[in-house]
Design a protein around this motif. Structure first.
Motif, PDB file in Angstrom:
ATOM      1  N   GLN B 200       0.827  -1.211   0.000  1.00  0.00           N
ATOM      2  CA  GLN B 200       0.000   0.000   0.000  1.00  0.00           C
ATOM      3  C   GLN B 200       0.863   1.263   0.000  1.00  0.00           C
ATOM      4  O   GLN B 200       0.518   2.261  -0.613  1.00  0.00           O
ATOM      5  CB  GLN B 200      -0.917   0.013   1.217  1.00  0.00           C
ATOM      6  CG  GLN B 200      -2.066  -0.953   1.093  1.00  0.00           C
ATOM      7  CD  GLN B 200      -3.045  -0.782   2.239  1.00  0.00           C
ATOM      8  OE1 GLN B 200      -2.641  -0.753   3.398  1.00  0.00           O
ATOM      9  NE2 GLN B 200      -4.312  -0.647   1.929  1.00  0.00           N
ATOM     10  N   MET B 204       0.563   4.279  -2.564  1.00  0.00           N
ATOM     11  CA  MET B 204       0.339   5.664  -2.118  1.00  0.00           C
ATOM     12  C   MET B 204       1.458   6.573  -2.621  1.00  0.00           C
ATOM     13  O   MET B 204       1.222   7.730  -2.978  1.00  0.00           O
ATOM     14  CB  MET B 204       0.232   5.716  -0.584  1.00  0.00           C
ATOM     15  CG  MET B 204      -1.076   5.123  -0.057  1.00  0.00           C
ATOM     16  SD  MET B 204      -1.032   4.755   1.712  1.00  0.00           S
ATOM     17  CE  MET B 204      -1.424   6.352   2.410  1.00  0.00           C
ATOM     18  N   ALA B 299      -0.443  19.572   8.789  1.00  0.00           N
ATOM     19  CA  ALA B 299      -0.543  18.920   7.479  1.00  0.00           C
ATOM     20  C   ALA B 299      -1.971  18.517   7.151  1.00  0.00           C
ATOM     21  O   ALA B 299      -2.283  17.337   6.992  1.00  0.00           O
ATOM     22  CB  ALA B 299       0.383  17.706   7.436  1.00  0.00           C
ATOM     23  N   PRO B 300      -2.864  19.511   7.035  1.00  0.00           N
ATOM     24  CA  PRO B 300      -4.300  19.216   7.015  1.00  0.00           C
ATOM     25  C   PRO B 300      -4.787  18.422   5.799  1.00  0.00           C
ATOM     26  O   PRO B 300      -5.814  17.781   5.872  1.00  0.00           O
ATOM     27  CB  PRO B 300      -4.953  20.601   7.046  1.00  0.00           C
ATOM     28  CG  PRO B 300      -3.902  21.546   6.576  1.00  0.00           C
ATOM     29  CD  PRO B 300      -2.594  20.962   7.006  1.00  0.00           C
ATOM     30  N   ASN B 301      -4.049  18.489   4.684  1.00  0.00           N
ATOM     31  CA  ASN B 301      -4.547  17.803   3.489  1.00  0.00           C
ATOM     32  C   ASN B 301      -3.738  16.561   3.143  1.00  0.00           C
ATOM     33  O   ASN B 301      -3.669  16.164   1.990  1.00  0.00           O
ATOM     34  CB  ASN B 301      -4.530  18.774   2.305  1.00  0.00           C
ATOM     35  CG  ASN B 301      -5.411  19.969   2.595  1.00  0.00           C
ATOM     36  OD1 ASN B 301      -6.581  19.817   2.951  1.00  0.00           O
ATOM     37  ND2 ASN B 301      -4.845  21.157   2.497  1.00  0.00           N
ATOM     38  N   SER B 302      -3.156  15.955   4.140  1.00  0.00           N
ATOM     39  CA  SER B 302      -2.253  14.849   3.838  1.00  0.00           C
ATOM     40  C   SER B 302      -2.789  13.517   4.324  1.00  0.00           C
ATOM     41  O   SER B 302      -3.554  13.442   5.284  1.00  0.00           O
ATOM     42  CB  SER B 302      -0.901  15.098   4.503  1.00  0.00           C
ATOM     43  OG  SER B 302      -1.028  14.977   5.889  1.00  0.00           O
ATOM     44  N   ARG B 303      -2.343  12.483   3.643  1.00  0.00           N
ATOM     45  CA  ARG B 303      -2.426  11.136   4.203  1.00  0.00           C
ATOM     46  C   ARG B 303      -1.057  10.836   4.790  1.00  0.00           C
ATOM     47  O   ARG B 303      -0.042  11.311   4.292  1.00  0.00           O
ATOM     48  CB  ARG B 303      -2.819  10.151   3.122  1.00  0.00           C
ATOM     49  CG  ARG B 303      -4.320  10.268   2.794  1.00  0.00           C
ATOM     50  CD  ARG B 303      -4.638   9.767   1.421  1.00  0.00           C
ATOM     51  NE  ARG B 303      -4.478   8.324   1.369  1.00  0.00           N
ATOM     52  CZ  ARG B 303      -4.519   7.641   0.212  1.00  0.00           C
ATOM     53  NH1 ARG B 303      -4.695   8.273  -0.926  1.00  0.00           N
ATOM     54  NH2 ARG B 303      -4.369   6.338   0.211  1.00  0.00           N
ATOM     55  N   LYS B 304      -1.071  10.072   5.850  1.00  0.00           N
ATOM     56  CA  LYS B 304       0.174   9.906   6.597  1.00  0.00           C
ATOM     57  C   LYS B 304       0.526   8.424   6.764  1.00  0.00           C
ATOM     58  O   LYS B 304      -0.315   7.622   7.150  1.00  0.00           O
ATOM     59  CB  LYS B 304       0.070  10.578   7.964  1.00  0.00           C
ATOM     60  CG  LYS B 304      -0.222  12.069   7.869  1.00  0.00           C
ATOM     61  CD  LYS B 304      -0.458  12.709   9.220  1.00  0.00           C
ATOM     62  CE  LYS B 304      -0.970  14.128   9.063  1.00  0.00           C
ATOM     63  NZ  LYS B 304      -2.386  14.187   8.598  1.00  0.00           N
ATOM     64  N   ILE B 314       2.794   5.031  17.418  1.00  0.00           N
ATOM     65  CA  ILE B 314       1.760   5.151  16.391  1.00  0.00           C
ATOM     66  C   ILE B 314       0.487   5.735  17.016  1.00  0.00           C
ATOM     67  O   ILE B 314       0.037   5.258  18.052  1.00  0.00           O
ATOM     68  CB  ILE B 314       1.437   3.766  15.776  1.00  0.00           C
ATOM     69  CG1 ILE B 314       2.706   3.060  15.305  1.00  0.00           C
ATOM     70  CG2 ILE B 314       0.385   3.892  14.676  1.00  0.00           C
ATOM     71  CD1 ILE B 314       3.294   3.520  14.027  1.00  0.00           C
ATOM     72  N   ASN B 315      -0.058   6.745  16.364  1.00  0.00           N
ATOM     73  CA  ASN B 315      -1.318   7.369  16.815  1.00  0.00           C
ATOM     74  C   ASN B 315      -1.227   7.942  18.226  1.00  0.00           C
ATOM     75  O   ASN B 315      -2.230   8.083  18.915  1.00  0.00           O
ATOM     76  CB  ASN B 315      -2.487   6.365  16.767  1.00  0.00           C
ATOM     77  CG  ASN B 315      -2.826   5.953  15.348  1.00  0.00           C
ATOM     78  OD1 ASN B 315      -2.455   6.645  14.398  1.00  0.00           O
ATOM     79  ND2 ASN B 315      -3.519   4.840  15.195  1.00  0.00           N
ATOM     80  N   VAL B 318      -0.514  12.131  16.539  1.00  0.00           N
ATOM     81  CA  VAL B 318      -1.200  12.359  15.265  1.00  0.00           C
ATOM     82  C   VAL B 318      -1.721  11.021  14.770  1.00  0.00           C
ATOM     83  O   VAL B 318      -0.993  10.029  14.746  1.00  0.00           O
ATOM     84  CB  VAL B 318      -0.212  12.966  14.236  1.00  0.00           C
ATOM     85  CG1 VAL B 318      -0.837  12.997  12.854  1.00  0.00           C
ATOM     86  CG2 VAL B 318       0.212  14.366  14.663  1.00  0.00           C
ATOM     87  N   LYS B 319      -2.985  11.007  14.403  1.00  0.00           N
ATOM     88  CA  LYS B 319      -3.595   9.789  13.867  1.00  0.00           C
ATOM     89  C   LYS B 319      -3.084   9.595  12.444  1.00  0.00           C
ATOM     90  O   LYS B 319      -3.140  10.514  11.634  1.00  0.00           O
ATOM     91  CB  LYS B 319      -5.113   9.977  13.868  1.00  0.00           C
ATOM     92  CG  LYS B 319      -5.891   8.757  13.498  1.00  0.00           C
ATOM     93  CD  LYS B 319      -6.358   8.014  14.721  1.00  0.00           C
ATOM     94  CE  LYS B 319      -7.155   6.782  14.298  1.00  0.00           C
ATOM     95  NZ  LYS B 319      -7.089   5.728  15.310  1.00  0.00           N
ATOM     96  N   VAL B 320      -2.553   8.419  12.162  1.00  0.00           N
ATOM     97  CA  VAL B 320      -2.006   8.188  10.827  1.00  0.00           C
ATOM     98  C   VAL B 320      -2.894   7.220  10.048  1.00  0.00           C
ATOM     99  O   VAL B 320      -3.661   6.456  10.628  1.00  0.00           O
ATOM    100  CB  VAL B 320      -0.555   7.650  10.878  1.00  0.00           C
ATOM    101  CG1 VAL B 320       0.370   8.684  11.462  1.00  0.00           C
ATOM    102  CG2 VAL B 320      -0.475   6.338  11.616  1.00  0.00           C
ATOM    103  N   ASP B 321      -2.765   7.281   8.720  1.00  0.00           N
ATOM    104  CA  ASP B 321      -3.600   6.449   7.861  1.00  0.00           C
ATOM    105  C   ASP B 321      -3.048   5.042   7.734  1.00  0.00           C
ATOM    106  O   ASP B 321      -3.799   4.093   7.607  1.00  0.00           O
ATOM    107  CB  ASP B 321      -3.686   7.083   6.471  1.00  0.00           C
ATOM    108  CG  ASP B 321      -4.270   8.460   6.532  1.00  0.00           C
ATOM    109  OD1 ASP B 321      -5.464   8.603   6.253  1.00  0.00           O
ATOM    110  OD2 ASP B 321      -3.549   9.413   6.896  1.00  0.00           O
ATOM    111  N   LEU B 322      -1.709   4.941   7.720  1.00  0.00           N
ATOM    112  CA  LEU B 322      -1.099   3.628   7.499  1.00  0.00           C
ATOM    113  C   LEU B 322       0.127   3.458   8.389  1.00  0.00           C
ATOM    114  O   LEU B 322       1.176   4.029   8.107  1.00  0.00           O
ATOM    115  CB  LEU B 322      -0.711   3.492   6.011  1.00  0.00           C
ATOM    116  CG  LEU B 322      -0.090   2.165   5.599  1.00  0.00           C
ATOM    117  CD1 LEU B 322      -1.041   1.012   5.854  1.00  0.00           C
ATOM    118  CD2 LEU B 322       0.293   2.199   4.134  1.00  0.00           C
TER     119      LEU B 322
END
Lengths: 190, 591
Positions: B200, B204, B299-304, B314-315, B318-322
């Motif tokens: 993934q 990404m 970083a408001p418009n990012s996936r992380k 982790i998390n 900042v909550k991360v996507d992956l």
């Protein structure tokens, strides 16, 4: 990756949505060695986490393993943190969030019980009323004189709480509680 | 191998079996049996410090500059409590330390005996793990386990507390286990990243229009392979890269894709790239508050994506996507291979536009300062120091404050393990002992402590250690007579009321150097700087270099407390009014 995150501009803002406090029951299997409980509770106080209830006893004597059951309250992000922070303590073998496990298995809650010893002193009508209510709550009388009873009551926390509050006007003098012990439903162990 | 020996002999044997060649320490009543073994052996060099905190930071400098664990030996009570700052420092910066403390005899524990303290209790929150050894038969196993815990997973400090009677007692010595990561009963950190998740990551990265690598100390801790693989990944993808304070050197400061350091005193282009990116790839960093600025505008418009060996990172902030749990080198090895073998490619057109945007931010020249012909600007001093030392094997340590940030901004680090600084705890007094630790490990290298006039006095006594062991460390003081960063914050937050941030009576640093048996220099004219630096390098003795710099310079650019990455205060905009109003009421409560 969680599919619902894919379309979101930032997952951070998703976390903001579920900022509600939740209560979870964690089961922590640890080496029964000196100081291990201090490590666990020091972690909670040092990082500002809540402990609603904590129960500990050696559960596997031959392996010297103890099981700590912790009931805690926090946002989902904090609860996840607590689980990982506990898991990285060296003597910790396994951390299980029983509340999450129950949800995954489509159950309401894990099996949770606590035991309380409740001393009620009084005479006459109040004494009789205490005895009647004890029977209604399936509490056992384990000690008595003409002036008091000691009830042993087992059940979910809210049942124990209710029993104690009912006994207050009837001469409640002393309570000792074990805190919550919990396991998952079903045949599997953690 | 097993044989009978005393606890004190076991300590020496276990250290040797673990490959230790140097220990930093200070004797005292409760470790005398171990010291009695030290003097009767060869192969293990003991560096006698002047204060236990110095031993701790020296061991950190040794560890950071070699990748090996640093080892400390101190006595009970005050010996142990003096180590607390260094242990906490190592915990926050993930530095592997093994600290052996003496303890009063077991039968006296709990009796408030002379030089007794609850060492394991005091050091429990500032170590990765600690042990009180009550039986000599447990000692070899615990010593070997201590090295395993300190160096595996996310590295950190450990303490082994050994009562004096256990040091005298005789037991059976066992050598180290061959493969502790497979056999330890509970601590087995995950090294390999999940392959599905890594696929993934590749997808990404191929889809990203505005990607940025955000790297940290985890890359350094992962070893030289980690830094090498990072460089490979950056060159394969063409993505921009920035790093935290702790990660400097993993990607070369002279590299094409380098944006400079990010965070509170990072460059404008690094912070703007973080703010505007659509894909953030965090490799071995931890979203520290010095990095993120205002968290709800981060970083408001990012996936992380977050690669970290410690699941609790982790998390956390900042909550991360992956998330990818694993060691940086292991994960990057797989990721580089997958990127090479898959059909995925970076979006060249989008990257070109992204780099054009980044170049427009870079054109703001956020590190600019006004040159001065009469007074040495602190930034200029670091620039000259860099130019005159960059072609040598140079290790730079720092104390904490403005000088530390200027060193991070202006000294270009091209290799990992060359930059030794107290990032997480921010410990003034770290730099001199850390430079000593680095010099012990790299006798022929140039080891410089870039210091401030206030910080250096916190562990100045270690000059005596440097002289005793012939360690020609160079202390390069940016002397502005203020606690510069405290003064800067008082200007920003407290109406320029400079409460106790001016040192009215600094020592004469030349005489101080000479008093210790070193050499002193003083320079206050920009024109004299190069010559003096060259002389300093040529001296084969410890040096204190008193570089008198402009007194009231502020460290810019800066993200004021409570502000976001795109709200930086740039040097050309930072007039008195802007500085005085940079931080609002809610930001003032933050640190």
């Amino acid at each position: 990756m969680n599919p619902q995150n894919l379309s979101a501009p930032s997952a951070y803002f998703l976390a903001e949505v579920s900022n509600e406090q939740e209560t979870h029951t964690l089961s922590v299997v640890v080496d029964n060695e000196p100081g291990v409980l201090a490590r666990v509770i020091g972690l909670f106080s040092g990082r500002g986490y809540n402990i609603d209830s904590l129960t500990v006893s050696e559960t596997e004597h031959e392996k010297h393993l103890s099981r700590i059951t912790i009931v805690t309250t926090g946002t989902p992000m904090i609860i996840e943190q607590i689980r990982h922070q506990l898991d990285r303590l060296v003597p910790v073998h396994k951390v299980t969030d029983l509340t999450v496990e129950a949800k995954i298995a489509s159950q309401d809650k894990p099996l949770e019980r606590e035991l309380a010893l409740v001393k009620v002193a009084g005479t006459g009508e109040k004494r009789l009323e205490a005895l009647r209510l004890g029977e209604a709550f399936r509490a056992t009388v384990i000690d008595a004189t003409t002036e008091h009873f000691v009830f042993e009551i087992t059940g979910r926390t809210n049942k124990v709480e209710q029993f104690i509050s009912i006994m207050k006007p009837l001469g409640l003098t002393e309570v000792s509680r074990t805190g919550v012990a919990a396991v998952q439903r079903g045949p599997e162990g953690i | 191998m097993t044989r009978e020996m005393t606890g004190a002999e076991m300590v020496i044997q276990a250290l040797k079996d673990q490959g230790v060649d140097t220990i930093f320490g200070y004797p005292g009543g409760a470790v005398l049996p171990i010291y009695d073994e030290i003097i009767q052996q060869e192969g293990l060099e003991h560096i006698l410090v002047r204060h236990e905190q110095g031993a701790g930071h020296a061991a950190e400098g040794y560890a950071r500059s070699t990748g090996k664990p640093g080892v400390v030996l101190v006595t009970s009570g005050p010996g142990a409590t003096n180590m607390v700052t260094a242990l906490t420092d190592a915990l926050l910066d993930s530095i592997p330390l093994v600290c052996i403390t003496g303890q009063v005899p077991t039968q006296l524990i709990g009796s408030d005996a002379f030089q007794e303290c609850d060492t394991v209790g005091i050091t429990r929150p500032c170590t990765k793990h600690n042990w009180l050894v009550k039986d000599v038969e447990d000692l070899p196993r615990i010593l070997h386990e201590a090295f395993y815990v300190a160096t595996s997973g996310r590295p950190g400090p450990v303490v082994v507390d050994i009562p004096k009677d256990v040091q005298f007692a005789t037991g059976t010595y066992q050598g180290p286990t061959v493969n502790p990561s497979a056999t330890h009963k509970s601590y087995r950190p995950q090294l390999k990243g999940d392959a599905g998740a890594l696929r993934q990551v590749v997808e990404m990265m191929a889809a990203a229009k505005k990607p940025v690598f955000y790297t940290g100390g985890g890359v350094i801790n992962s070893g030289p392979e980690g830094a090498q693989l990072l460089r490979e990944l950056v060159s394969l993808t063409g993505f921009p890269i920035t790093s935290t304070l702790m990660g400097l050197g993993a990607y070369p400061g002279s590299g094409d894709n380098w944006l400079g350091m990010l965070g509170m005193h990072g460059t404008y282009e690094a912070n703007m790239a973080m703010h505007d990116c659509d894909l953030m790839i965090n490799i071995g960093a931890r979203f520290d508050d010095r990095i993120t600025g205002r968290i709800d505008a981060f970083a408001p418009n990012s996936r992380k994506i977050h690669i970290d060996i410690d699941p609790s990172s982790i998390n956390k902030i900042v909550k991360v996507d992956l998330p990818i749990i694993g060691d940086v080198a292991h994960v990057l090895e797989d990721l580089v291979r997958m990127w090479r073998t898959s059909s995925a490619k970076a979006d060249e057109a989008a990257l070109k536009a992204w780099w054009a945007e980044i170049d427009s931010w870079r054109a703001r020249n956020s590190l600019a300062y006004r040159p001065n012909n009469d007074v040495i600007m602190p930034q200029y001093a670091i620039q000259r120091l860099y130019e005159l030392t960059k072609d040598r094997e140079t290790y730079i340590s720092t104390e904490v404050g403005q000088h530390q940030m200027w060193a991070a901004q202006f000294y270009g680090f091209d290799a990992p393990n060359r930059w030794l600084t107290s990032g997480g705890l921010g410990t003034m007094g770290y730099g001199l002992p850390a430079a000593i630790g680095a010099q012990v490990a790299h006798r022929d290298a140039l080891c410089i402590d870039i210091a401030g006039d206030a910080s250096i006095l916190m562990n100045i006594q270690e000059m005596s250690t440097a002289v005793q062991f012939g360690l020609p460390v160079k202390v390069f003081i940016l002397n502005n007579q203020y606690m510069g960063m405290v003064r800067q914050w008082q200007q920003l937050l407290h109406g320029n009321r400079l409460s106790h941030s001016y040192t009215e009576s600094l020592p004469d640093f030349i005489k101080l150097a000479e008093a210790y048996g070193g050499v002193g220099f003083r320079v206050d004219k920009p024109g004299d700087l190069d010559g003096a630096i060259e002389q300093m390098i040529a001296v084969d003795k410890p040096v204190i270099f008193d570089c008198r710099v402009a007194n009231l310079t502020n460290c810019f650019p800066m993200i004021p407390s409570g502000k976001a990455h795109n709200e930086m205060l740039l040097p050309d905009e930072a007039n008195d009014e802007a500085v005085a109003n940079a931080i609002d009421a809610s930001g003032k409560a933050l640190v």
